[in-house]
Structures are given as C-alpha cells and as structure tokens.
Design a protein around this motif. Structure first.
Motif, short mmCIF file in Angstrom:
data_model
loop_
_atom_site.label_atom_id
_atom_site.label_comp_id
_atom_site.label_asym_id
_atom_site.label_seq_id
_atom_site.Cartn_x
_atom_site.Cartn_y
_atom_site.Cartn_z
N ARG A 1 0.88 -1.17 0.00
CA ARG A 1 0.00 0.00 0.00
C ARG A 1 0.90 1.21 0.00
NH1 ARG A 1 -3.43 2.86 4.88
NH2 ARG A 1 -4.91 4.03 3.57
N LEU A 2 0.65 2.11 -0.93
CA LEU A 2 1.45 3.35 -0.94
C LEU A 2 0.77 4.34 -0.01
CD1 LEU A 2 2.52 3.76 -4.67
CD2 LEU A 2 3.53 2.37 -2.85
N HIS A 3 1.42 4.60 1.10
CA HIS A 3 0.82 5.45 2.14
C HIS A 3 1.95 6.08 2.95
CE1 HIS A 3 -2.43 6.61 4.92
NE2 HIS A 3 -1.53 6.46 5.87
N ALA A 4 1.89 7.38 3.11
CA ALA A 4 2.92 8.09 3.90
C ALA A 4 2.29 8.54 5.21
CB ALA A 4 3.45 9.30 3.12
N GLU B 1 -5.16 11.33 5.72
CA GLU B 1 -5.79 10.38 4.79
C GLU B 1 -6.09 11.04 3.45
OE1 GLU B 1 -5.11 7.43 7.19
OE2 GLU B 1 -6.20 7.09 5.32
N ALA B 2 -6.61 12.24 3.49
CA ALA B 2 -7.01 12.92 2.24
C ALA B 2 -5.80 13.21 1.36
CB ALA B 2 -7.74 14.22 2.57
N THR B 3 -4.72 13.62 2.00
CA THR B 3 -3.49 13.90 1.23
C THR B 3 -2.92 12.62 0.64
OG1 THR B 3 -3.02 15.76 2.72
CG2 THR B 3 -1.19 14.97 1.37
N ASN B 4 -2.96 11.56 1.42
CA ASN B 4 -2.49 10.26 0.89
C ASN B 4 -3.31 9.82 -0.31
OD1 ASN B 4 -0.22 8.68 2.24
ND2 ASN B 4 -1.22 9.64 3.98
N ARG B 5 -4.60 10.00 -0.21
CA ARG B 5 -5.46 9.59 -1.34
C ARG B 5 -5.16 10.45 -2.56
NH1 ARG B 5 -9.27 8.83 2.55
NH2 ARG B 5 -10.25 10.87 2.22
N ALA B 6 -4.91 11.73 -2.31
CA ALA B 6 -4.64 12.64 -3.43
C ALA B 6 -3.30 12.29 -4.10
CB ALA B 6 -4.61 14.08 -2.92
N ILE B 7 -2.34 11.89 -3.31
CA ILE B 7 -1.00 11.59 -3.86
C ILE B 7 -0.96 10.21 -4.52
CG2 ILE B 7 1.42 11.11 -3.26
CD1 ILE B 7 1.10 13.20 -1.01
N PHE B 8 -1.46 9.19 -3.81
CA PHE B 8 -1.26 7.82 -4.26
C PHE B 8 -2.45 7.21 -4.98
CE2 PHE B 8 2.83 7.68 -2.45
CZ PHE B 8 2.80 8.16 -1.14
N GLY B 9 -3.59 7.92 -4.95
CA GLY B 9 -4.75 7.45 -5.71
C GLY B 9 -5.18 6.04 -5.32
N LYS B 10 -5.41 5.21 -6.34
CA LYS B 10 -5.91 3.84 -6.12
C LYS B 10 -4.90 3.02 -5.32
CE LYS B 10 -3.92 2.13 -10.46
NZ LYS B 10 -4.11 1.59 -11.79
N CYS B 11 -3.62 3.46 -5.34
CA CYS B 11 -2.58 2.67 -4.66
C CYS B 11 -2.58 2.93 -3.17
CB CYS B 11 -1.22 2.98 -5.29
SG CYS B 11 -1.26 2.70 -7.06
N ASN B 12 -3.44 3.84 -2.75
CA ASN B 12 -3.58 4.11 -1.30
C ASN B 12 -4.69 3.26 -0.70
OD1 ASN B 12 -4.89 6.43 0.90
ND2 ASN B 12 -2.76 5.74 1.09
N ASN B 13 -5.33 2.43 -1.51
CA ASN B 13 -6.40 1.55 -1.01
C ASN B 13 -5.92 0.87 0.27
OD1 ASN B 13 -7.91 -0.80 -0.47
ND2 ASN B 13 -8.56 -0.94 -2.62
N PRO B 14 -6.67 1.02 1.36
CA PRO B 14 -6.19 0.48 2.65
C PRO B 14 -6.00 -1.03 2.65
CG PRO B 14 -8.43 1.37 2.85
CD PRO B 14 -7.93 1.77 1.50
N PHE B 15 -6.62 -1.72 1.68
CA PHE B 15 -6.47 -3.18 1.67
C PHE B 15 -5.26 -3.64 0.85
CE2 PHE B 15 -10.17 -3.75 4.08
CZ PHE B 15 -11.11 -2.83 3.64
N GLY B 16 -4.59 -2.65 0.22
CA GLY B 16 -3.38 -2.99 -0.51
C GLY B 16 -3.68 -3.61 -1.86
N HIS B 17 -2.64 -3.93 -2.60
CA HIS B 17 -2.74 -4.60 -3.89
C HIS B 17 -1.40 -5.29 -4.15
CE1 HIS B 17 -0.95 -0.69 -4.70
NE2 HIS B 17 -0.32 -1.30 -5.67
N GLY B 18 -1.35 -6.10 -5.22
CA GLY B 18 -0.12 -6.87 -5.41
C GLY B 18 0.53 -6.67 -6.76
N HIS B 19 1.75 -7.14 -6.83
CA HIS B 19 2.52 -7.11 -8.08
C HIS B 19 3.34 -8.39 -8.20
CE1 HIS B 19 1.61 -2.93 -8.86
NE2 HIS B 19 1.95 -2.63 -7.63
N ASN B 20 3.54 -8.78 -9.44
CA ASN B 20 4.53 -9.82 -9.73
C ASN B 20 5.79 -9.07 -10.18
OD1 ASN B 20 2.76 -12.06 -9.25
ND2 ASN B 20 1.77 -11.58 -11.21
#
Ligand SMILES: Nc1nc2c(c(=O)[nH]1)N=C([C@H](O)[C@H](O)COP(=O)(O)OP(=O)(O)OP(=O)(O)O)CN2
Ligand SMILES: [Zn+2]
Length: 134
Positions: A16-19, A24-43
């Motif tokens: 999760r991209l979160h500083a 919270e609002a600034t994080n959402r503005a900066i990282f967008g969908k990547c700030n989703n609190p449940f995270g996401h994955g990559h290969n």
C-alpha cells in the motif's frame, strides 16, 4: 577484462502506498488507487547486474549457483509473498519501486563473488526502475 552478468528473479508481493506523515485525504490525493487500505499486489521482476573479471579457468564472472543461493536467502525468503509494508525497512518507508530497488541494492552489495553494478525492478508491464548506488 571485465564482463557484466545479469540475473532475473521473480517475486510476488503486496503493498500500500501510504505516507504516515500525511493525513488520509493527502495520501489519497498523492497515491490514488494505490492508497487503497487493503493494498494490492505485483509480480515483480528483479534484475541484478554484477561485474567482474572472467575467470581464466571457469570462464565465469561468478557462479550463478552462488548468486541464486544469495538471492534465495536475502531477497526471495524476505520479500516473496509478503506484504511489503510489514517488512523492514518499509514499516517506515513508502514501498515504492524506487525504494524497493534501493533496498535490494543494499541487500546485494555484500555479495562476495562479484561487484554489484545495478538493480532493475519491474513493478508492472508499464513501469520499471533502476538504481546504481548513487
Ligand atoms: N514513482 C512511482 N509511482 C508509482 C509507483 C512507484 O513505485 N513509483 N507505484 C504505483 C503503484 O504501485 C501501482 O500499483 C502501479 O501503478 P500504475 O502505473 O498505475 O500501474 P500500471 O498502469 O502500470 O498497471 P496496472 O496494474 O494495469 O494499473 C503507482 N505509482
Ligand atoms: Zn502497487
């Protein structure tokens, strides 16, 4: 005579991209969908570039078996199938691929059988990042 050896490793991890310095609002503005609190994955694809003289007897810069054993212990065991936000140093550093490449460089620098030139990390089919120590 110096040659360069490039070796690729694959690992899957979530983040999760979160500083925490920002609200919270600034994080959402900066990282967008990547700030989703449940995270996401990559290969991820990690490529390390090593250099050194070519051994006159073995014809090798270094033995891939030694590099693979080092990667298994210091890269794959540590990060594969992990939530990066819970693995040092990302419990205090945003797990962007830039920071991931920097950490992987720090991990591979002590490899004793060749000189680490560069770390290349592919996060998705569209973005990749390189770090060469400076
Ligand atoms: N400077 C950086 N920006 C972003 C990074 C990063 O590591 N450094 N990472 C992300 C996210 O991790 C995101 O998951 C990847 O973003 P995105 O480029 O939107 O993904 P792709 O379009 O390449 O692939 P899809 O999976 O199809 O979205 C964001 N920014
Ligand atoms: Zn991501």
């Amino acid at each position: 005579m110096k040659a360069h050896l490039n070796r690729r490793y694959h690992l899957s991890a979530s983040h999760r991209l979160h500083a925490p310095e920002y609200d919270e609002a600034t994080n959402r503005a900066i990282f967008g969908k990547c700030n989703n609190p449940f995270g996401h994955g990559h290969n991820y694809i990690v490529e390390v570039s090593m250099s050194g003289p070519v051994d006159p007897v073995t014809g090798m810069v270094c033995n891939l078996a030694d590099l693979d054993a080092f990667a298994a212990q210091h890269l794959l065991e540590r990060f594969d199938h992990q939530n990066l936000n819970t693995v040092a140093p990302f419990d205090g550093v945003v797990p962007t691929t830039e920071n991931f490449a920097i950490e992987i460089y720090r991990v591979f620098q002590p490899f004793p059988h060749a000189h680490l030139e560069r770390v290349h990390v592919e996060e998705t089919g569209n973005n990749s990042f390189d770090y060469a120590g400076q």
